[in-house]
Design an enzyme around this catalytic site. Structure first.
Site, PDB file in Angstrom:
ATOM      1  N   ARG A  41     -59.643  14.578  37.537  1.00 20.05           N
ATOM      2  CA  ARG A  41     -58.246  14.166  37.743  1.00 20.05           C
ATOM      3  C   ARG A  41     -58.080  13.603  39.144  1.00 20.05           C
ATOM      4  NH1 ARG A  41     -54.036  17.912  39.814  1.00 20.05           N
ATOM      5  NH2 ARG A  41     -51.951  16.996  39.506  1.00 20.05           N
ATOM      6  N   ARG A  82     -35.833  15.081  46.961  1.00 11.95           N
ATOM      7  CA  ARG A  82     -35.971  15.881  48.179  1.00 11.95           C
ATOM      8  C   ARG A  82     -34.698  15.805  49.025  1.00 11.95           C
ATOM      9  NH1 ARG A  82     -41.279  17.299  48.704  1.00 11.95           N
ATOM     10  NH2 ARG A  82     -42.814  16.003  47.620  1.00 11.95           N
ATOM     11  N   LYS A 223     -46.691  14.919  30.867  1.00 12.05           N
ATOM     12  CA  LYS A 223     -46.668  16.212  31.534  1.00 12.05           C
ATOM     13  C   LYS A 223     -45.313  16.870  31.248  1.00 12.05           C
ATOM     14  CE  LYS A 223     -48.221  16.457  35.751  1.00 12.05           C
ATOM     15  NZ  LYS A 223     -48.375  16.130  37.202  1.00 12.05           N
ATOM     16  N   THR A 281     -52.146  24.415  36.064  1.00 17.05           N
ATOM     17  CA  THR A 281     -51.435  25.003  37.203  1.00 17.05           C
ATOM     18  C   THR A 281     -51.737  26.494  37.376  1.00 17.05           C
ATOM     19  OG1 THR A 281     -49.585  23.512  36.681  1.00 17.05           O
ATOM     20  CG2 THR A 281     -49.284  25.041  38.483  1.00 17.05           C
TER      21      THR A 281
END
Length: 477
Positions: A41, A82, A223, A281
């Protein structure tokens, strides 16, 4: 280039390893491959195009050396929401106080900070929670407008410059592809990546734009990180070529106790559809700094394998950790141990999803039953698009599946599939006897069968037409 694939993996589930600062030289990448990595990846949230190109070229060099197709996954960063910057770099916000978010391009303080995303304000309503810095600080909206939100601090803590913001209960009116993503995607496709992962998918339509840009040059992987995606799970699985259970952001936006059943639900949906699914993860998180995993981490990996996931993934463990090779080796050993368990096959069979009413599934369901009734050494699927191999893998047969394809891109892409051993076999095949003969020779040459063993051969006729799986032959190697 011809990839003959003499080397085999003695397991069904695959390993995805992320490359990064700790795994950017040829010797380390080769060590990761030797330890068991099947897919590499490239995380475009970090690193430059030059960094990724260098890693790409090293992978392809190793692929040529080992004579085995290796899949490369480009992981797009996606939209990152953000807050702005603070005058002092950070502030502490206390539980119960009010805190304002707005569009003003000014440094923040203990009372307010910039949130330069008008699309968030457009979707907010009183009562909605905002999670800052992976949920370490929780803010609840009490008043809002097109350019501001007044919030109450529900969980206090330190806020510092440019921390991420999650809005778990809101379907945000933003594209899953940013300008940066489009640039990264074009670059990766020029290189020749095999899979493209789209981050922060919220709805099935998010896949349309990236699929149009990819144009069939790579597989499109969604995802799943947002609660909205789980609500549209089956529709997203139907549109994607593969799925990643991205438990990082999913675990931020949902209570931790909800993630395990959602993971199982995603795997079931993917297995029913015959789409590869990666569980990702924090699988071996402690191995970023330790040479051994915790027992809980080993159980986490094992659970995904018992559930029939196509692949499990390492992130920081292999990208920036101290023990990248050891992390891959540990994951490899866990997978082998699970697959050697006498209960593993029973668990797979118990969770098997009924076949769909198509010729391809009728053939592959028959293949699965045949492999359970006879001493079948291996199954060979002849395919250009990879469709036949994936429908065969969907059945989770007891025998390994060899993907025999004249397309190198297909051989690389199918590396991700459960139990699929990819083999690039250049040249067209004109008739059934030639296909069966080449399939049996390939099975013998690559160590899956010996003379006299039973080999199942599945394909679509006419040859070279995608999605026409309609042929099953029982042969002797």
């Amino acid at each position: 280039m011809t990839i003959t694939t003499p080397a085999t993996r003695d397991r069904y589930a695959k390993i995805v390893a992320t490359l990064g600062p700790a795994s950017s030289d040829r010797s380390t990448i080769k060590a990761l491959f030797d330890a068991g990595a099947d897919v590499f990846r490239l995380n475009f949230s970090h690193g430059s195009h030059a960094d990724h190109q260098a890693r790409y070229e090293l992978i392809r060099s190793i692929e040529q050396e080992v004579g085995r197709p290796i899949a490369i996954l480009l992981d797009l960063q996606g939209p990152k929401l953000r807050i702005g910057r603070f005058a002092d770099g950070s502030v502490h916000v206390g539980e119960g106080q009010n805190f304002r978010l707005d569009l003003q391009d000014l440094e923040g303080d203990a009372r307010r900070v910039s949130l330069p995303h008008p699309e968030i304000f457009a979707a907010l309503q009183p009562g909605i929670d905002l999670l800052v810095d992976d949920g370490k600080v929780r803010l609840r909206v009490i008043a809002c407008g097109p350019d501001f939100a007044t919030t109450q601090v529900m969980v206090g803590g330190m806020l510092s410059d440019r921390k991420g913001v999650n809005v778990p209960t809101v379907l945000l009116p933003i594209s899953a592809l940013t300008v940066k993503d489009k640039d990264d995607l074009a670059f990766g496709l020029r290189l020749g990546v095999d899979w493209v992962a789209l981050s922060f998918v919220q709805r099935p339509e998010d896949l349309d734009e990236v699929r149009g840009l990819v144009g069939g040059r790579a597989g499109v992987l969604a995802k799943l990180e947002k609660p909205a995606a789980i609500e549209a799970l089956d529709a997203i699985v139907a549109k994607a070529d593969a799925i990643m259970v991205a438990r990082g952001d999913l675990g931020v936006e949902l209570p931790a106790q909800q993630v395990p059943p959602i993971q199982k639900r995603i795997i079931r949906s993917c297995r029913a559809s015959g789409k590869p699914v990666i569980v990702a993860t924090q699988m071996l998180e402690s191995m970023i700094s330790s040479s051994v995993p915790t027992r809980a981490e080993a159980s986490d990996v094992a659970t995904a394998v018992y559930d029939g996931a196509d692949a499990v993934m390492l992130s920081a463990e292999s990208a920036s950790g101290k023990f990248p090779r050891e992390a891959v080796a540990v994951m490899d050993r866990i997978i082998r141990e699970v697959e050697a368990d006498s209960h593993y096959r029973a668990a797979l069979d118990a969770s098997h999803q009924p076949a769909q009413g198509s010729a391809a599934d009728a053939v592959c369901a028959s293949m699965r039953v045949t492999a359970s009734l006879m001493p079948v050494a291996t199954i060979v699927t002849y395919t250009r698009s990879g469709y036949t191999s994936l429908r065969a893998a969907r059945e989770r047969p007891s025998a390994r599946v060899i993907c025999m394809t004249p397309e190198l891109s297909t051989a690389r892409r199918l590396v991700l599939g459960w139990g699929v051993h990819s083999s690039h076999a250049p040249g067209d095949i004109d008739d059934v006897p030639e296909m069966v003969s080449r399939a049996c020779s390939l099975a013998r040459d690559q160590g899956f069968a010996k003379h006299g063993d039973t080999v199942l051969v599945a394909a679509g006729m006419p040859f070279g037409t995608a999605g026409t799986t309609n042929f099953l032959h029982i042969a002797k190697a």
